[in-house]
Write an enzyme that holds these catalytic residues in place. Structure first.
Site, PDB file in Angstrom:
ATOM      1  CD  GLU A  24      -9.249   5.133   1.813  1.00  0.00           C
ATOM      2  OE1 GLU A  24     -10.047   4.958   0.865  1.00  0.00           O
ATOM      3  OE2 GLU A  24      -8.179   4.521   1.932  1.00  0.00           O
TER       4      GLU A  24
ATOM      5  CB  CYS B  67      -4.823   2.345   2.981  1.00  0.00           C
ATOM      6  SG  CYS B  67      -6.438   1.733   2.490  1.00  0.00           S
TER       7      CYS B  67
ATOM      8  CG  HIS C 102      -2.692  -1.599   4.128  1.00  0.00           C
ATOM      9  ND1 HIS C 102      -3.664  -1.100   4.960  1.00  0.00           N
ATOM     10  CD2 HIS C 102      -3.263  -1.690   2.901  1.00  0.00           C
ATOM     11  CE1 HIS C 102      -4.770  -0.882   4.260  1.00  0.00           C
ATOM     12  NE2 HIS C 102      -4.546  -1.237   3.008  1.00  0.00           N
TER      13      HIS C 102
END
Length: 391
Positions: free
Chosen positions: A79, A111, A233
């Site tokens: 990103e 993400c 994550h």
């Protein structure tokens, strides 16, 4: 046919700051960062590194000439793209000398881009089992100096070579995903730094984890005790802990899952936010530091990208994991970084290619990484391999 990650590597900047130093400079209690966020150090990305060089530096350490000749797909999840049209993957493919017969493209969904790349690569391998797919998650997290998000900055890249009969991680064809159009985090084209609603994003993250976890359980009839570890994550370590705590009570062995999480956050707490690469740095951390995992153990992976996309999928530990080698390599890289003062960090942060164009040349003498960004001439980024070759 089994398929998944055969090789994996990580790269980050040669510079970092200590979170205690940052807290003191911002007039905060250090424990707000060290305990409340779970962050100890943060990578500082110099202007001589971008998502292309980070990706090339990560991948170059694992690819042999035979790999480069046989890779037929290069996917870069990011990103932090450098161009609104041309994919950063094309630059990486060229710098590394990967076969020009490969498909090469970039994936963006906050993400989640690295996971999207892995799932596309897996679909390709199931149809073309003799292929090799290079997936790289490369990002630079920026929220601005003296902002609430400053403590969750960082950057780096994780490169993964996907093949049939992988040595590191066998990815199962078991997955659940959930998406919704929400405004928890975004970065308009006119901004270098992200905009984020932090508390809202934290709540959505946990909600998306629970949604995908329940969907996965219902579809595949697997319970939490069928897993030896759950990894997440991790834009910052405490975020994943909140998600794990929401389900760990379902397990008959909660201490095992909590210990695995502690092992899996080790390197994230030393580097900071990798956006697309955060889940896969956590995977590396688990493989290097968890002493209880064995080949064929099942792990669950939760990927989240703001805006928003969540996915929970499962995998099994491969027969070729060498924890000692991984730990030695990662510890060596992180321990050899140079600590910056807060003033030095702020100066580097302010030095970058202007968004409105113009030529620029950087001082590259202190960055000894194999691949570096020299600057920009005539709207073209200038990359160099440190033996003098340019690309």
């Amino acid at each position: 046919m089994s398929a998944g990650i055969d090789k994996i590597a990580f790269f980050t900047s040669p510079y970092f700051i200590d979170m205690t130093d940052l807290a003191n400079a911002r007039g905060e209690d250090p424990n707000k960062y060290l305990i409340g966020i779970g962050q100890q150090k943060q990578a500082v990305i110099p202007p001589t590194q971008d998502v292309v060089t980070l990706a090339a530096n990560a991948a170059s350490s694992i690819l042999t000439p035979a790999d480069k000749a046989s890779i037929d797909m290069v996917i870069l999840g990011t990103e932090s793209g450098i161009d609104n049209s041309k994919a950063a993957a094309i630059y990486v493919q060229s710098l590394l000398g990967i076969s020009k017969r490969a498909r090469s493209f970039e994936v963006k969904q906050a993400c989640y881009g690295g996971t999207a790349g892995i799932q596309m690569g897996m679909d390709h391998l199931r149809s073309h089992p003799t292929s090799k797919v290079l997936v790289i998650a490369s990002d630079i997290a920026r929220y601005g100096l003296n902002t609430p998000g400053e403590v969750t900055q960082g950057g780096g890249a994780v490169a993964m070579l996907l093949t049939a009969d992988p040595r590191i991680l066998v990815i199962e064809d078991k997955t659940a995903f959930h998406s919704d159009n929400i405004m928890d985090f975004w970065r308009p084209l006119y901004r270098r730094e992200a905009l984020v609603d932090g508390h809202y994003s934290n709540n959505v993250y946990v909600d998306f984890f629970n949604q995908t976890w329940r969907d996965y359980q219902n579809h595949y009839q697997l319970a939490i005790d069928d897993f030896n570890a759950l990894i997440f994550h991790l834009p910052y370590p405490k975020m994943g802990l909140k998600a794990l705590r929401s389900v760990v009570h379902e397990s008959h062995h909660p201490t095992k899952l909590m210990a695995a999480f502690d092992a899996a956050k080790t390197y994230n707490s030393q580097v900071g936010n990798l956006y697309t690469g955060s889940l896969y740095l956590s995977l590396l951390s688990l493989l290097a530091n968890d002493t209880m995992l064995k080949p064929h153990d099942r792990i669950g992976l939760f990927s989240y990208g703001s805006g928003a996309q969540g996915e929970f999928y499962s995998a099994r530990i491969g027969d070729g994991v060498k924890s000692d080698d991984l730990r030695q390599h990662l510890n060596s890289q992180l321990n050899n970084r140079q600590q910056l003062t807060i003033a030095e960090y702020e100066a580097l942060y302010r030095t970058s290619l202007p968004l409105d164009g113009g030529d620029r040349t950087f001082d590259t003498r202190t960055d000894h990484s194999p691949y570096i960004l020299k600057g920009r001439i005539d709207n073209r980024r200038q990359y160099e391999y440190q033996n003098g070759e340019t690309g």
